[in-house]
Enzyme design. Structure first.
Site, mmCIF file in Angstrom:
data_model
loop_
_atom_site.group_PDB
_atom_site.id
_atom_site.type_symbol
_atom_site.label_atom_id
_atom_site.label_comp_id
_atom_site.label_asym_id
_atom_site.label_seq_id
_atom_site.Cartn_x
_atom_site.Cartn_y
_atom_site.Cartn_z
ATOM 1 N N ARG A 1 0.847 -1.200 0.000
ATOM 2 C CA ARG A 1 0.000 0.000 0.000
ATOM 3 C C ARG A 1 0.875 1.241 0.000
ATOM 4 N NH1 ARG A 1 -2.483 -0.122 6.200
ATOM 5 N NH2 ARG A 1 -0.486 -0.381 7.226
ATOM 6 N N GLU B 1 -7.628 4.891 15.193
ATOM 7 C CA GLU B 1 -7.349 3.456 15.299
ATOM 8 C C GLU B 1 -6.720 3.202 16.665
ATOM 9 O OE1 GLU B 1 -4.984 2.058 12.001
ATOM 10 O OE2 GLU B 1 -6.206 3.117 10.533
ATOM 11 N N ASN C 1 -5.061 7.492 3.965
ATOM 12 C CA ASN C 1 -4.810 6.785 5.218
ATOM 13 C C ASN C 1 -3.347 6.923 5.608
ATOM 14 O OD1 ASN C 1 -6.056 4.674 7.166
ATOM 15 N ND2 ASN C 1 -4.065 3.816 6.646
ATOM 16 N N GLU C 2 -3.112 7.487 6.775
ATOM 17 C CA GLU C 2 -1.764 7.565 7.366
ATOM 18 C C GLU C 2 -0.703 8.056 6.386
ATOM 19 O OE1 GLU C 2 -0.771 3.869 9.322
ATOM 20 O OE2 GLU C 2 -1.779 4.533 11.132
HETATM 21 C C1 GAL Z 1 -2.251 1.336 10.745
HETATM 22 C C2 GAL Z 1 -3.057 1.344 9.463
HETATM 23 C C3 GAL Z 1 -4.077 0.250 9.426
HETATM 24 C C4 GAL Z 1 -3.473 -1.031 9.901
HETATM 25 C C5 GAL Z 1 -2.934 -0.843 11.276
HETATM 26 C C6 GAL Z 1 -2.340 -2.094 11.870
HETATM 27 O O1 GAL Z 1 -0.987 1.846 10.539
HETATM 28 O O2 GAL Z 1 -3.699 2.576 9.267
HETATM 29 O O3 GAL Z 1 -4.559 0.113 8.121
HETATM 30 O O4 GAL Z 1 -2.474 -1.431 9.020
HETATM 31 O O5 GAL Z 1 -1.925 0.105 11.247
HETATM 32 O O6 GAL Z 1 -1.880 -1.872 13.179
#
Ligand code: GAL
Length: 647
Positions: free
Chosen positions: A106, A315, A144-145
């Protein structure tokens, strides 16, 4: 969203449609009120060029909304599908050796790629046109991020050409660039902007001014990339909160600049992954192995609250993750404790990653709230408990803190471009001073060097080699006690030594001049009373300041008026001593938390969290007449206590 809420990250495209309604029902039953979807779903939304498949997404959104959930819909631009990449393979970013970073995971794009930006604008317009006024969609997440997997910089032709254009805008002429960067040094003078290469693959280190310019450029590309999306979303999804999910310890782009286009700054909190990746030493990592660093989360909560004033955790780690060198399980109760801590720092919402552990793909070892067979895992129970507890807590608002700590992204880049000591890691120094403030029981605002300083009683400046115009004046006008770490004011905006030497624009404020500096290998120190300066020391000409302490006969700590200067990197004992002393001078009460306990106030609510592996008594952090709402005076490992304070 006024009262804090709980939510979850969900991937309807990973599961049979027959499961969606039951998933939604169980989310609501758990006490979750929103769900985030869509961030990696491009190949299902548009399986081939122009072939839009919205029917499944309509149904997923409808199912979630029918269950009463609000939705954060993401743009899917972190994962451009293969067919799209194949139409313009030069959109792939290149690593520092110039090799393409290929399709198959990604974030495989160069932020500066015009064609890819157009494709993003197209898909975002489509999505926002279709769902912009959907009543259940309350917020949109861009991409995302940004920066995850070290993706801000790219060393290919696309970024090189864009960098040249960026330089031509920043400097009136190539002669001005040569002068600004000091290119006469080693005959690096250019005759045209088109000769400027990227600062990689050089024989020895590149010019730090070149590196700094490149980092500024790369950061600006993230800002522009994000803005392409926010402009479309503002038009098609009016009144919806625009948000991006930032990360921990990410310094590669200026989050203050990106946040200027957002309503809410969010971040992804993985305490155990971060401890494994960034934790101090082995003993520290062992002690906090199931809880995380006691200050890392709080620092980022405070940092991101300082972006737009509104922030959240997008998250939240729910169990073991998959991406750190080792991936331990959190102590039972820790997911609950992390959630309460975020809310204590003012999070509008906390969203767990993810609803169900994936039985396929790269993250098979990443826990979810449910296991791959759909049986409930630990986090679901802890989230349900938080939901019940939140329902019983009185309303409370985060107040402005008395203490501010300054963070400035260009200053991190300048320091990385020329650290002059292998272990001069400005982020660690920032964290050290922040931790000392927390261990002294303080609420802290982490703010930009451009922010308003008025009203603060103490301003701590851990790393500000490049001092923005007006900072010294604002610092004085605030009337706050000021504590400066070394190297502040040591470089100009173009990474040169200031004409008046360090601390440059802070010379009048601090009353000193830096004549010479040294970095020191581990176990070489400059002794002070009760501790040492390690890693770094400066030899000062004290012009107009009081020498508070000397080391080996050299001025080491000075003060002029309310401004204190540390001429070296303080070890923990000196950092603690100096932070406590500055708090006292500022008229603030030092409330020693003890090693494992931390506190945060939100309105009249005080939340105390135990990061240590054993029970702790928190009586010293409670006032007479405080009412215990959650927990008690003895805080077990991974426990929290919430009290309503009398005053
Ligand atoms: C973040 C990401 C998520 C997933 C997660 C796993 O960095 O935005 O998609 O990969 O970590 O901990």
């Amino acid at each position: 969203m006024t009262t804090p809420r709980l939510g979850v990250c969900y991937f309807p495209e990973h599961w049979p449609r027959e499961m969606w309604a039951d998933d939604a029902r169980r989310m609501v039953e758990t006490g979750l009120s929103f769900v985030r979807i869509g961030e990696f779903a491009w190949s299902r939304i548009e399986p081939s060029a122009g072939n839009y498949q919205f029917e499944w997404l309509d149904e997923a959104i409808g199912t979630l909304a029918d269950a009463g959930l609000k939705i954060i819909l993401c743009t899917p631009t972190a994962t451009p599908p293969k067919w799209l990449v194949d139409t313009m393979p030069d959109m792939l970013a290149a690593d520092a050796r110039g090799r393409p970073r290929m399709f198959g995971s990604r974030r495989h794009y160069d932020f500066a790629h015009e064609g890819y930006r157009k494709e993003c604008a197209r898909i975002v317009t489509k999505l926002a046109g279709r769902y912009g006024d959907h009543p259940a969609i309350v917020s949109w997440q861009t991409d995302n991020e940004y920066g995850c997997h070290d993706t801000v910089t790219s060393y290919g032709a696309v970024s090189r050409d864009a960098f040249r254009q960026w330089l031509a805008k920043r400097y009136a002429s190539v002669a001005e660039l040569n002068e600004a960067w000091g290119n006469v040094f080693w005959s690096k003078e250019y005759t045209s902007f088109d000769e400027v290469e990227l600062p990689n693959l050089t024989v020895t280190e590149p010019n730090p001014a070149h590196m700094l310019a490149y980092r500024r450029f790369a950061s600006d590309m993230v800002v522009e990339f994000n803005r392409v999306q926010t402009e479309i979303l503002r038009q098609h999804a009016p009144g919806r909160d625009l948000v991006h999910n930032y990360m921990g310890r990410t310094l590669t782009f200026d989050h203050h600049d990106v946040s200027a286009d957002l309503d809410v700054a969010s971040w992804d909190s993985y305490p155990l992954g971060f401890l494994e990746q960034f934790g101090r030493d082995a003993a520290w990592k062992r002690w906090y192995v199931r809880a995380g660093d006691p200050d890392f989360q709080a620092f980022h909560h405070d940092l991101y609250r300082g972006m737009t004033g509104r922030w959240s955790v997008m998250e939240q780690q729910p169990g073991p993750v998959n991406w750190a060198p080792w991936n331990p399980a959190p102590e039972d109760g820790m997911v609950r404790a992390w959630t309460h801590e975020a809310i204590a720092h003012g999070a509008e919402y906390v969203s767990y990653f993810r609803w169900r552990q994936a039985p396929f793909g790269q993250e098979q070892f990443h826990a979810g709230m449910n296991r791959p067979d759909n049986s409930p895992d630990l986090a679901i129970g802890e989230a349900a408990q938080v939901a019940r507890e939140l329902a019983d807590l009185p309303e409370a608002k985060t107040a402005r803190a008395d203490v501010a700590l300054i963070v400035d992204y260009p200053s991190f880049w300048s320091m990385e471009a020329q650290s002059q000591g292998e272990d001069y890691d400005a982020f660690s120094l920032t964290m050290r001073l922040y931790s000392m403030l927390r261990m002294a029981g303080q609420n802290v605002d982490v703010i930009s060097a451009h922010a308003d300083l008025s009203g603060y009683k103490l301003v701590v400046v851990p790393n500000l080699p490049i001092v923005p115009g007006g900072f010294a004046e604002r610092a004085i006008a605030s009337g706050a006690e000021l504590l400066f770490a070394p190297r502040c004011g040591s470089r100009t905006a173009e990474h040169r030594i200031p004409d008046n030497l360090g601390p440059g624009p802070l010379a009048d404020l601090l009353g000193v001049k830096v004549l010479r500096v040294e970095s020191m290998q581990p176990a070489i120190w400059r002794n002070l009373d009760g501790g040492v300066f390690e890693r770094w020391f400066e030899f000062l000409d004290v012009i107009d300041a009081k020498v508070i302490e000397k080391s080996d006969g050299h001025p080491a700590i000075t003060r002029k008026g309310r401004a204190t200067y540390l001429a070296g990197w303080p070890d923990e004992a000196i950092a603690r001593r100096e932070v406590d002393a500055a708090l006292e001078r500022a008229g603030l009460t030092v409330l020693e938390t003890g090693d494992d306990l931390r506190l945060r106030d939100r309105g009249n609510l005080r939340t105390i969290i135990n990061y240590g592996p054993g029970e702790r008594d928190c009586g010293h952090l409670l006032g007479k007449g405080d009412t215990v709402l959650v927990g008690g005076r003895n805080v077990p490992a991974a426990g929290i206590t919430i009290v309503e304070r009398k005053s």
